[in-house]
Design an enzyme around this catalytic site. Structure first.
Site, PDB file in Angstrom:
ATOM      1  N   GLU A 185       0.865  -1.178   0.000  1.00  0.00           N
ATOM      2  CA  GLU A 185       0.000   0.000   0.000  1.00  0.00           C
ATOM      3  C   GLU A 185       0.907   1.234   0.000  1.00  0.00           C
ATOM      4  OE1 GLU A 185      -2.686   2.274   3.338  1.00  0.00           O
ATOM      5  OE2 GLU A 185      -2.953   0.102   3.159  1.00  0.00           O
ATOM      6  N   GLU A 208      -1.707  11.064   4.544  1.00  0.00           N
ATOM      7  CA  GLU A 208      -2.727  10.927   5.574  1.00  0.00           C
ATOM      8  C   GLU A 208      -2.559  12.118   6.503  1.00  0.00           C
ATOM      9  OE1 GLU A 208      -3.661   6.576   6.874  1.00  0.00           O
ATOM     10  OE2 GLU A 208      -1.495   6.691   6.564  1.00  0.00           O
TER      11      GLU A 208
END
Length: 488
Positions: free
Chosen positions: A144, A149
């Site tokens: 991933e 974020e």
């Protein structure tokens, strides 16, 4: 290599996947795209991602386009659709009282290597967790790539992460970067994923680079979403905006980095060091005082978060000792028999796989045993303490705590304060040692569950239809006040 634009959505309109065509799917690739939506209960998230193609919730539309900007809105769920959120899919893991949106290109666009970029204004607010990331088209996880974020409670820091399983177990390399206030305007978040290196950018400035993992050489698709709650972001509270918005100006992809011009990259914002260990040796890793991310290996490691946080701490396969700081800590022991001290602050501490000891300590913490026979302590705040699968021992300690043994044969002790003991159909057997209605203790039953209550000797027994039992030791049923049990 010349950079060719391979994907470009300027959001002059919104093309949603309708089952046969459209750019953006609104349901994660691993879920039924005709189903009622999704969330990530393993993260403890509080939002439910609406599926644009699901009729009963079609009155909610978290995605709007205006003047070339896509806005994803997260807000309190309309009471008329709460029954369609969560329970049909995740059962006892809980109802969802907030709705939000997710978009991904799993149906329309995947690519191996290249430059992927989002220009967006990310929101500020307690419990908000916006992200832009890449996932493998073949459905594997890891790998991933988290391009960005952000946690709305700290608008000065962004996080970039590479997840991999190239060593045979999940490891990650991550960086926390100080950027000023990302919520005050639009910024670009990019990643240059090549066969040998993965390089992250903020406003076209290089901030982090790692070697490309061995399992990251297959097509990936793009995702943008606005999550709410969870251990890392913290729970939504009264200060969270009633309608939180993530504004996206564009999402683009190129075959290579379009900004490469032979010059040195501009100076990067300041960054926190990140520790990463994948060896069999017993490692001692410490994050900087301002916080960071640490990853243990397969030995018995000692991980110490930065004193003021935030910290992202992950054990490996061994029996690890993990210590959080005084700020927010996101801790997972992963495999092995671990000992976790979350420290001061409002923390999320998960034992993982193995027989773990997890201490929430000061602050209002989420303490979760997960797999194994765990011993869990909430601490001095108002804590959520959850056993998971296995025969667990739970202590709420001080504060008004919420305790759930979940599966297995569990022992629950609330301690001081008005505590809630949770039970549901299909659970194991939970024995509550100190139920005290005079202190405000209560029992919560999941909505829609049925049960019977009876006196067995000195104890009150709650039998759940479909399995599951809670025993309130040394309790007289006839003396319990109205409202001592609720839900169902």
């Amino acid at each position: 290599m010349p950079a060719t634009l391979t994907f470009d959505d300027e959001f002059n309109n919104l093309s949603l996947w309708n089952g046969s065509s459209g750019t953006w799917s609104t349901t994660p690739a691993y879920e039924d795209d005709k189903g009622n939506g999704a969330s990530l209960p393993s993260n403890g998230e509080q939002e439910w991602y609406i599926n644009a193609n699901y009729g009963p919730t079609s009155s909610v539309h978290p995605w709007t386009v205006n003047n070339g900007v896509l806005t994803i809105t997260a807000q309190k769920a309309d009471p008329s659709i709460v029954g369609d959120l969560g329970y049909a899919k995740y059962g006892s893991l809980g109802a969802y009282h907030y709705t939000s949106g997710l978009i991904e290109t799993n149906h329309s666009f995947t690519q191996t290597y290249g430059y992927f970029e989002m220009k967006a204004q990310l929101p500020a607010g307690q419990g908000l967790w916006p992200a832009f990331w890449l996932m493998p088209a073949n459905g594997a996880w890891p790998p991933e790539l988290d391009v960005v974020e952000a946690l709305g409670k700290d608008t000065s820091t962004i996080y970039t992460t590479v997840h991999t399983e190239e060593t045979g177990s999940h490891t990650q390399q991550a960086l926390a970067t100080h950027v000023g206030d990302y919520s005050s305007g639009y910024h670009t978040y990019g990643v240059d994923w090549e066969a040998d290196k993965v390089t992250f950018f903020y406003d076209n400035k290089e901030i982090y680079q790692v070697d490309t993992p061995a399992d990251m050489h297959s097509p990936m698709y793009m995702i943008a979403n606005l999550a709410m709650g969870g251990g890392w972001a913290g729970s939504v509270d009264g200060s969270t905006p009633a309608a939180a918005q993530m504004n996206i100006d564009y999402i683009r992809a190129w075959s290579a980095n379009p900004y490469t011009n032979g010059t040195e990259p501009a100076p990067a914002p300041s960054s926190d060091a990140v520790g990463n260990s994948t060896t069999d040796a017993n490692q001692t890793l410490a994050a900087p005082d301002a916080g960071g991310a640490l990853q243990g290996g397969s030995g018995s490691d000692t991980l110490t978060g930065g004193a003021s946080g935030p910290n992202h701490l992950r054990g490996g396969a061994g029996g690890d000792l993990i210590q959080g700081g005084s700020g927010f800590d996101d801790i997972n022991g992963n495999e092995g028999a671990d000992t976790i001290h979350a420290g001061a602050g409002d923390d999320w501490a998960v034992g993982g796989q193995g027989d773990d000891f997890v201490y929430g300590e000061a602050g209002s913490d989420i303490v979760y045993g997960n797999l194994g026979n765990d011993t869990l302590f909430g601490g001095s705040g108002d804590d959520i303490v959850r056993g998971g699968q296995g025969d667990d021992v739970l202590y709420g300690q001080d504060g008004n705590d919420w305790l759930s043994g979940d599966r297995g044969s569990d022992t629950l002790t609330g301690g001081a304060g008005a505590d809630i003991f949770h039970v549901f159909s299909g659970a194991g057997v939970s024995v509550v040692t100190d139920f005290n209605a005079a202190e405000g203790d209560r029992v919560q039953v999941d909505p829609g569950n049925t049960y019977t209550v009876s006196q067995h000797g000195a104890d009150v027994v709650i039998d759940m239809t479909g399995g599951g039992e809670m025993v309130l030791q040394h309790t007289e049923l006839s003396a319990l006040p109205q409202g001592w049990i609720f839900g169902g």
